[in-house]
Structures are given as structure tokens and as C-alpha cells.
Design an enzyme around this catalytic site. Structure first.
Site, short mmCIF file in Angstrom:
data_model
loop_
_atom_site.label_atom_id
_atom_site.label_comp_id
_atom_site.label_asym_id
_atom_site.label_seq_id
_atom_site.Cartn_x
_atom_site.Cartn_y
_atom_site.Cartn_z
N GLY A 50 0.86 -1.20 0.00
CA GLY A 50 0.00 0.00 0.00
C GLY A 50 0.88 1.23 0.00
N LYS A 84 5.61 11.28 -3.21
CA LYS A 84 6.54 10.26 -2.72
C LYS A 84 7.39 10.92 -1.64
CE LYS A 84 9.48 6.55 -4.42
NZ LYS A 84 9.95 5.83 -5.58
N ASP A 109 3.36 -4.78 -7.87
CA ASP A 109 2.93 -3.48 -7.31
C ASP A 109 3.64 -2.33 -8.00
OD1 ASP A 109 5.16 -4.74 -5.87
OD2 ASP A 109 5.24 -2.90 -4.72
N ASN A 110 4.63 -2.63 -8.82
CA ASN A 110 5.32 -1.57 -9.56
C ASN A 110 4.91 -1.56 -11.03
OD1 ASN A 110 6.63 -0.76 -7.26
ND2 ASN A 110 8.45 -1.99 -7.65
P1 AMP Z 1 8.88 0.16 -3.33
O1 AMP Z 1 10.04 -0.71 -3.08
O2 AMP Z 1 9.21 1.64 -3.32
O3 AMP Z 1 8.10 -0.21 -4.53
O4 AMP Z 1 7.93 -0.01 -2.05
C1 AMP Z 1 7.45 -1.25 -1.58
C2 AMP Z 1 6.54 -1.00 -0.40
O5 AMP Z 1 7.26 -0.44 0.71
C3 AMP Z 1 5.40 -0.04 -0.66
O6 AMP Z 1 4.29 -0.44 0.10
C4 AMP Z 1 5.96 1.28 -0.16
O7 AMP Z 1 4.97 2.21 0.15
C5 AMP Z 1 6.74 0.83 1.04
N1 AMP Z 1 7.86 1.73 1.37
C6 AMP Z 1 9.04 1.83 0.72
N2 AMP Z 1 9.84 2.73 1.31
C7 AMP Z 1 9.15 3.23 2.37
C8 AMP Z 1 9.43 4.20 3.38
N3 AMP Z 1 10.61 4.84 3.44
N4 AMP Z 1 8.47 4.44 4.29
C9 AMP Z 1 7.29 3.80 4.26
N5 AMP Z 1 6.98 2.87 3.34
C10 AMP Z 1 7.89 2.57 2.41
MG MG Z 2 6.56 0.40 -5.41
#
Ligand code: AMP
Ligand code: MG
Length: 473
Positions: free
Chosen positions: A93, A116, A258-259
Site C-alpha cells: 500500500g 513520494k 505493485d510496480n
Molecule cells: P517500493 O520498493 O518503493 O516499490 O515499495 C514497496 C513498499 O514499501 C510499498 O508499500 C511502499 O509504500 C513501502 N515503502 C518503501 N519505502 C518506504 C518508506 N521509506 N516508508 C514507508 N513505506 C515505504
Molecule cells: Mg513500489
């Protein structure tokens, strides 16, 4: 006394389409408050899409809207799950972002302003909800490069440094913080549908799909077969996107579901890299030990993700229609890849048997030799001259990698040039210039602009790099 001009970002015609879908799809969240707001990047090239221009928007306007979040509507942290490295994860999420608003743009499409780094949400788990400044800088650069190369992608509207110290395992820490605004058609992911399947809500899948088709697939008529047509078009869009990445020499890095955007845009490419050499095994994410999302695996992974998406879509599409849709993937991919590579080689059309052969032999040349991927096409552009049509041995004779170019490739390229009337030579030169910019966003290039920011807060090299990217230099 003159009245202060209202902030144009706060008075845009926001539409509330996602909000109207209902709160099964999101949580309303507040934005974080930051100790500092320094505007580091504003994407003036996107302003005309919002019927704005450079003069009508001040830096302060950017900061108030996209750093201090003087928003006009509730901020929505979108709910989604996803397959990460093949494992289902129901704890995802929007963990560090939200949907700030949606606006109908000058081109008639509705666009998301997504944040972001804007603070913690119910999906942050133990993480801080923040974006590192370096992460923001990397995404700004990649989005602009991809866009210039003709790859469908989300863009960055703004990047604001926010004055906090962050701790990260993959960056020297403490490291600086930022908040970014991402501008894209939608933030609905494959994983958004996977979540609805997981919680067994076919009704919500149908409702979301109706929304997606109505807003992002406008050429599909509202008829019984619209869901099957949607999937067929999604397959086409994703296959073309994969082809665009491959031709651009781009490795997304983490192709978890999710990406993957439901609109077929590139999206969420954190650990991305552009390839230095043509190497299918090249892997961008340091944590991708098995090379699952390597450069060469990208088309296959995109197809696999489309196949996984069939599970939730079975709520409204027959297995037969899903299978028929997916079966087109390879054809779309290969046709699109050939077309794009042909352009990088300077051509628009060649007799069909030449195309596949020329491209396969070009890839073989790049793969088996120590020739830089971007450098090859750039030197082709720089060296190109009419003499190449007469004498094949002169083709790329002055290139830095000239001695590695074999006769077979030279002959094929020579034949291709001679398939076309001499009047087309000028167009070939134009095409080579258009499709093969000098500036490649290789990792050392990113580091070379990050280092002055990091050490001396000197942003000039970053702006100079952006200038070159935008000028296609
Ligand atoms: P991502 O690797 O950016 O695609 O993120 C994967 C998941 O981790 C998603 O649910 C993001 O919202 C969450 N996420 C990544 N980095 C953070 C962060 N610094 N704080 C909170 N959630 C994060
Ligand atoms: Mg992501």
C-alpha cells in the site's frame, strides 16, 4: 492594497473520480510537516498540460502546494498488494505517498498528482514514510531521460528538499530528505487488483475496472466485451513498454506487480540503471540475487505479471479471452522492439527479412564485444556520412570501437543503406540524431552530479545534466 495572486496549483480543476469510487480503495491520510522546504526541481515542461506556464507559477506556489501540502482535497493513500520476487505480499500500500489530486489536463486525459516521501500512512509498517534526496534526484533524471527517449513513463512535477536526516541501508547515512510529486496517468497497479482478489471482492474488481477503462482506455466502447478488450490492450501496452525499455537500454530493477501500472506507463523504478553494455544478465537492484529482474528478463517478467493479473481479472473475463489476449504478447513485443531498434539504426522501414537479421546481428555485435551500448548508437550518429553508402569498409571506421566491428555487420548495414534511395540519406542522419542522444544516464553520470550536491550543495552539474537531457544533446 493589491490582493495576493491565488496559488494556481490550489485552484486547478481537481476532479474527484478516485475519491468517488469509495473508501474501499484508499485511506484518507495527513501529510507530514517538514522543517524546511527548498525547491530543487520544478518541471516547467509539464505546466502547459495544466494550462499554466512558467511565468504564472512561482517557486513559492510549488512549495505551498507540494511541500507544505496546502491541499484542496483529502489525500488518499491507495491500498494495494503485490507479488514481490514471486511471493505474495498483503502488507503493501502507499507507505510513503498518497494521491494529492487528479486533474483533467489540456490533452483531455485525467492525471494523478502522486506524492513520494510525504509521510507515514497505515501502510508504512516500520518505515519512515520519507524519500531520500538522492532517490528523488535519481527519479527526476530517469523520468526525463525515458520521456526524451520516447518511453511511456510517469514524470516528476517537483522535488523539494525537506531538511530531515534519514537512515538507509543502501545510501551513506544520515542522508538528506525530499518530497516529490509524481505526475502520471494513474497510480493504480496490477497489485491494486490483486488485493481485491485476495479479499474476495469481485464486485470491487469490476467497479475499479469500469473506472480504469472509462478513464485510461477511452477508445474501448462501453459494451459487453469491454473487459476482454481491455486486457488485450493492456497486453499490447505492456509489451510495447517492455520493448521501449529494451531499446532504451533501461533496466527497471524491481518488476514486482505493485510496480506495474495498469495504464502501461513506466513507474516506480527505484534501483533502476541504464546498461553500460548489452548484457542480458545485467541486474540493477543489489538485492536481486538471482537476476530475476535482469535487463534481458524484462519482457518475460512483464508477460508473467500479465499472467498473474489474470487471477483477479477472472472475476469478469473468461479464461479463454485472457489466454487469447496474452498470446499476442510476443508478437507485439518483437514488432515493437524491431521498429524501435530500426529507428536507432537510422531507418524507418526496410524490407521485412532485412529487419530481423539486421537487428539480430547488431545485438550479437554488441553482446560479443566490448562496445558501449549507448556509445555505439551515438558514434553511429556522429560518424554517419554519405560515403558509407558507397564503401562498406568506411562504416564506423573512425569509431572508438572500430576494430571490433566485424565485416558481417558492416555488410548488412551497407546493404540496408543501399535498399533506400539516395534522397533518404538525409532523413537517416536526422533519425540517428533524434533517437541517439549523446547523454546517457549511466550510474557514474548520476554519481557525478550527486557528489557536488552531497559535498558542497552545488546543484549546477545536476541542472546542466538536465539541460543536456532536455536538449537531446
Ligand atoms: P517500493 O520498493 O518503493 O516499490 O515499495 C514497496 C513498499 O514499501 C510499498 O508499500 C511502499 O509504500 C513501502 N515503502 C518503501 N519505502 C518506504 C518508506 N521509506 N516508508 C514507508 N513505506 C515505504
Ligand atoms: Mg513500489
Amino acid at each position: 492594497m493589491t490582493q495576493a495572486k491565488p496559488n494556481p496549483f490550489l485552484t486547478l480543476n481537481y476532479e474527484i473520480v478516485m475519491e468517488e469510487l469509495g473508501d474501499d480503495y484508499y485511506d484518507k491520510v495527513p501529510a507530514a510537516e517538514f522543517p524546511q522546504h527548498i525547491l530543487r526541481f520544478r518541471n516547467d515542461r509539464l505546466l502547459p498540460l495544466l494550462n499554466l506556464d512558467r511565468q504564472s507559477v512561482s517557486d513559492r506556489d510549488f512549495i505551498e502546494a507540494f511541500g507544505q501540502f496546502q491541499g484542496v482535497r483529502p489525500f488518499l493513500a491507495l491500498r494495494y498488494h503485490g507479488y514481490q520476487f514471486g511471493q505474495y505480499n498483503p502488507y503493501l500500500g502507499d507507505g510513503r505517498g498518497f494521491l494529492y489530486g487528479q486533474v483533467r489536463a489540456a490533452d483531455g486525459s485525467i492525471y494523478d498528482f502522486g506524492t513520494k516521501g510525504s509521510g507515514r500512512t497505515p501502510y508504512s509498517r516500520t518505515a519512515d514514510g520519507r524519500l531520500t534526496l538522492k532517490g528523488g534526484v535519481r527519479e527526476v533524471l530517469a523520468a526525463e531521460v525515458l520521456h526524451q527517449l520516447g518511453v511511456k513513463t510517469s514524470r516528476c512535477l517537483s522535488l523539494i528538499e525537506t531538511g530531515e536526516s534519514l537512515w538507509r541501508g543502501d545510501e551513506p547515512s544520515p542522508t538528506r530528505s525530499s518530497v516529490m510529486i509524481r505526475f502520471s496517468l494513474s497510480h493504480i497497479r496490477f497489485g491494486t487488483f490483486e488485493r481485491l482478489h485476495f479479499i474476495q471482492r469481485p464486485d470491487l474488481i469490476k467497479k475499479l475496472l469500469d473506472y480504469v477503462i472509462a478513464h485510461y482506455y477511452p477508445t474501448i466502447p462501453n459494451c459487453e466485451e469491454k473487459y476482454a478488450k481491455f486486457y488485450a490492450e493492456l497486453v499490447e501496452r505492456i509489451a510495447k513498454l517492455a520493448a521501449q525499455w529494451m531499446a532504451a537500454g533501461f533496466c527497471h530493477g524491481v518488476l514486482n506487480t505493485d510496480n506495474m501500472s495498469i495504464t502501461g506507463e513506466s513507474f516506480d523504478y527505484g534501483p533502476y540503471a541504464f546498461i553500460p553494455n548489452y548484457n542480458p544478465q545485467f541486474t540493477a537492484a543489489y538485492f536481486d540475487y538471482g537476476g530475476r529482474y535482469s535487463y534481458g528478463n524484462q519482457p518475460f517478467m512483464c508477460k508473467l505479471n500479465l499472467e498473474m493479473l489474470q487471477q483477479p481479472l477472472m472475476a469478469v473475463i473468461s479464461p479463454r479471452d485472457l489466454e487469447t489476449g496474452l498470446a499476442q504478447f510476443e508478437d507485439y513485443y518483437w514488432q515493437s522492439y524491431c521498429q524501435l531498434m530500426l529507428k536507432k539504426l537510422g531507418f524507418n522501414k526496410l524490407p521485412i527479412e532485412n529487419v530481423s537479421e539486421l537487428i539480430k546481428v547488431t545485438i550479437k555485435l554488441l553482446r560479443n564485444n566490448d562496445i558501449p551500448y549507448h556509445g555505439f548508437f551515438f558514434e553511429l550518429r556522429e560518424g554517419f556520412n554519405y560515403g558509407w553508402r558507397e564503401d562498406s569498409s568506411t562504416i564506423l571506421e573512425n569509431a572508438s570501437f572500430s576494430n571490433q566491428v566485424d565485416e558481417n555487420w558492416r555488410n548488412l548495414y551497407h546493404q540496408a543503406l543501399n535498399k533506400l534511395p539516395i534522397e533518404e540519406m538525409e532523413e537517416i542522419g536526422d533519425r540517428l540524431r533524434f533517437h541517439n542522444p549523446k547523454t546517457a544516464l549511466l550510474r557514474p553520470v548520476i554519481e557525478s552530479v550527486w557528489e557536488p550536491i552531497d559535498r558542497k550543495d552545488n546543484w549546477e552539474p545536476f541542472y546542466e545534466l538536465l539541460r543536456k537531457i532536455l536538449a537531446k544533446e
